[in-house]
Scaffold this active site. Structure first.
Site: not given
Ligand code: LIP
Length: 258
Positions: A67, A83, A85-86, A88, A210
């Site tokens: 990412e 990813d 940190i999914d 964030t 993701d």
């Molecule tokens: C997030 C996703 C989440 C989505 C957020 C964002 P990130 O990823 O995991 O489901 O709703 O808008 O995209 O940006 O925290 O890696």
């Protein structure tokens, strides 16, 4: 294949430990990317670098996509999607539902994956044909049979127009399900469906990193994962659910979005 899962889990745990320590340390070095609310921290980048280095050491001929900008070609036929940190925003605000997601795929699709939640110390793992696990124990969705009984998770991307459109769709769905949850990390939502903490998940506008690991956790746990029309899942359109309610959910979302 088990070696791939073990590598993914080890690197997810290593990166997750760095992120957790950083969160406790204070300054996260946060800036933004695609919008004023699309946060990236020093630890997103550090975790991606840790994972990429670990993959290069262990499997130098694999391709890697991350990412935070990693795009490394490979010759092995295996490609990793990271990813670091999914969720964030959750990480930035100090909420517990964020994860390190590391998935490997080949030409046939997802092959192995790990989704690690450092705050909860929960490791979801899966390999193609090898089942799905939470901290080593097999997982399965809840035996939910009807939409009014289903706990539905969703999420909203960073594009304002897309957020508003999806918000209207969700507003049209909320009266037909048990309730809605918005936990803030796609890989966490998907793994929670796989282990029965949620019954279904709908979101669009995601990226490969993701969903690569979590979609395998879902299918290996016995869930159904498709696009909005019930076809092959893509990061742009994800509907994941326990088997008995997937078809009705596809129909509900179509009506709600029309
Ligand atoms: C997030 C996703 C989440 C989505 C957020 C964002 P990130 O990823 O995991 O489901 O709703 O808008 O995209 O940006 O925290 O890696």
């Amino acid at each position: 294949m088990n070696d791939l899962v073990a590598l993914a889990a080890a690197l997810a745990r290593r990166a997750g430990g760095i992120a957790l320590e950083g969160r406790r340390g204070g300054d996260l070095g946060a800036t933004t990317k695609s919008s004023p609310t699309d946060i990236v921290t020093l630890y997103d980048r550090m975790c991606e670098e840790t994972i990429v280095t670990g993959l290069a050491d262990a499997r130098p001929h694999d391709a890697v996509v991350g990412e935070e900008g990693t795009s490394r070609p490979g010759t092995s036929g295996i490609e990793w999607h990271i990813d670091p940190i999914d969720g964030t925003a959750n990480y930035f605000f100090g909420l517990p539902t964020w994860a390190v997601s590391i998935g490997a795929c080949d030409a046939e699709g997802p092959l192995a994956g790990a989704v690690y939640l450092p705050v909860l110390d929960e490791m979801f793992t899966a390999s193609r044909g090898g089942g799905a696990f939470l901290n080593g124990a097999p997982i399965a969705p809840r035996d939910v049979r009807s939409l009014p009984d289903a706990l539905l998770a969703t999420g909203f991307g960073y594009d304002p127009a897309a957020r508003e459109a999806h918000g209207r769709t969700v507003a049209n769905m909320v009266g037909h399900v048990r309730d809605i949850r918005r936990l803030g990390a796609a890989s966490v939502d998907m793994c929670f469906v796989a282990c029965g903490r949620l019954d279904a998940y709908v979101e669009g506008g995601l990226n490969s990193w993701d969903i690569m690991a979590a979609r395998l956790v879902l299918t290996e746990a016995g869930c159904v994962v498709t696009d909005y029309a019930g076809g092959p899942v893509t990061p742009e359109e994800v509907i994941a659910a326990a088997p008995a309610i997937h078809g009705p959910l596809v129909a509900l979302r179509a009506r709600a979005a029309s």
